[in-house]
Write a protein that holds these residues in place. Structure first.
Motif, PDB file in Angstrom:
ATOM      1  N   ARG A 117       0.824  -1.202   0.000  1.00 15.69           N
ATOM      2  CA  ARG A 117       0.000   0.000   0.000  1.00 15.69           C
ATOM      3  C   ARG A 117       0.865   1.262   0.000  1.00 15.69           C
ATOM      4  NH1 ARG A 117      -5.482   0.432   1.625  1.00 15.69           N
ATOM      5  NH2 ARG A 117      -6.126   2.606   1.766  1.00 15.69           N
ATOM      6  N   ASP A 118       1.939   1.279   0.801  1.00 15.39           N
ATOM      7  CA  ASP A 118       2.838   2.438   0.836  1.00 15.39           C
ATOM      8  C   ASP A 118       3.492   2.671  -0.522  1.00 15.39           C
ATOM      9  OD1 ASP A 118       2.247   2.866   3.473  1.00 15.39           O
ATOM     10  OD2 ASP A 118       4.019   1.847   4.245  1.00 15.39           O
ATOM     11  N   THR A 119       3.888   1.580  -1.178  1.00 15.76           N
ATOM     12  CA  THR A 119       4.530   1.711  -2.497  1.00 15.76           C
ATOM     13  C   THR A 119       3.551   2.260  -3.525  1.00 15.76           C
ATOM     14  OG1 THR A 119       5.987  -0.168  -1.989  1.00 15.76           O
ATOM     15  CG2 THR A 119       5.793   0.483  -4.300  1.00 15.76           C
ATOM     16  N   LEU A 120       2.329   1.736  -3.546  1.00 16.82           N
ATOM     17  CA  LEU A 120       1.329   2.225  -4.495  1.00 16.82           C
ATOM     18  C   LEU A 120       0.978   3.693  -4.250  1.00 16.82           C
ATOM     19  CD1 LEU A 120      -1.271  -0.649  -5.000  1.00 16.82           C
ATOM     20  CD2 LEU A 120       0.460   0.167  -6.592  1.00 16.82           C
ATOM     21  N   SER A 121       1.053   4.151  -2.993  1.00 15.53           N
ATOM     22  CA  SER A 121       0.709   5.541  -2.695  1.00 15.53           C
ATOM     23  C   SER A 121       1.677   6.535  -3.336  1.00 15.53           C
ATOM     24  CB  SER A 121       0.675   5.758  -1.174  1.00 15.53           C
ATOM     25  OG  SER A 121       1.970   5.627  -0.618  1.00 15.53           O
ATOM     26  N   HIS A 122       2.849   6.049  -3.789  1.00 15.16           N
ATOM     27  CA  HIS A 122       3.820   6.916  -4.455  1.00 15.16           C
ATOM     28  C   HIS A 122       3.719   6.831  -5.978  1.00 15.16           C
ATOM     29  CE1 HIS A 122       5.540   6.930  -0.405  1.00 15.16           C
ATOM     30  NE2 HIS A 122       6.208   7.998  -0.769  1.00 15.16           N
TER      31      HIS A 122
END
Length: 237
Positions: A117-122
């Motif tokens: 989720r953190d990676t997709l948020s970027h």
């Protein structure tokens, strides 16, 4: 002697700066009009030095047991220089195998869902266009269904916006076609990018999460070896 060491060191630092300042740009297109299908994915990084193009020109439904058959094509500067064309079978057994691999990866990585989720948020989406034209063969049914399609599409867009950053408002179109025959056409175009620097950081974070999980490295090695064997087997076919 110092000069001869300084020149390659300076070039190395310059190359690292260029790499870290680049981005991974992608473009996804899904098109369907009648019996014509097309799935495309283009990936470009390092200022165009590396290019990949994936294409699935047609999907054929073979039934509930056999699933979907598609001809897959891979080209680009990051390949061996020879276009790769092969048929892919997407059936129940294959999807079940993917699910098992995902579960194994999740068990071998501490907080894999949070990392994902953190990676997709970027990921920054610069273009999201989605148009649909259809007819149910009856004007009244088509008009009613168009409202439901509008609601469904905007719900999907809202869900996507929770995971990635939309730099511009998505353009969503639904066009009911009032004719006596059934018809359906759809086109989805999505463009976005992820910085190389954050991609490297995300990989480093993933490695740390694997190391923190007991037996994580061993399980990942087993999973990667299995995936390589499957890839070789499919290539031989």
């Amino acid at each position: 002697m110092t000069l001869w060491l300084g020149i390659p060191l300076g070039l190395l630092v310059l190359a690292m700066i260029l790499v870290l300042s680049s981005s991974i740009d992608f473009r996804f297109r899904c098109y369907k009009h009648g019996k014509n299908d097309l799935l495309e994915l283009d990936v470009i990084t390092l200022f165009g030095l590396i290019k990949l193009h994936y294409e699935l020109p047609r999907l054929v439904f073979k039934g509930l047991e056999r699933g979907v058959l598609g001809k897959f094509k891979e080209t680009g500067t990051a390949t061996t220089g020879v276009d790769t064309v092969k048929e892919e079978q997407f059936d129940k057994e294959r999807f079940e195998h993917w699910r098992e691999n995902i579960q194994l990866a999740a068990k071998s990585t501490r907080g894999l869902k949070e990392w994902f989720r953190d990676t997709l948020s970027h990921v920054k989406i610069s273009k999201f266009d989605w148009s649909t034209d259809f007819s149910l063969g009856d004007a009244a049914d088509t008009a009613i269904a168009s409202g439901a399609v509008w609601g469904l599409k905007w719900s999907i867009v809202g869900f996507i916006s929770q995971w990635v950053k939309l730099k511009h408002n998505p353009r969503v179109f639904v066009k009911p076609v009032f004719q006596d025959e059934h018809c359906f056409s759809m086109e989805l175009v999505c463009k976005g990018k992820l910085s190389v620097s954050y991609a490297i950081y995300a990989l480093f974070q993933l490695l740390l999460r694997v190391l923190r999980e007991t037996g994580g490295i061993g399980q990942w090695r087993k999973l990667l070896k299995q995936m390589r064997r499957e890839h070789r087997g499919q290539s031989l076919e």
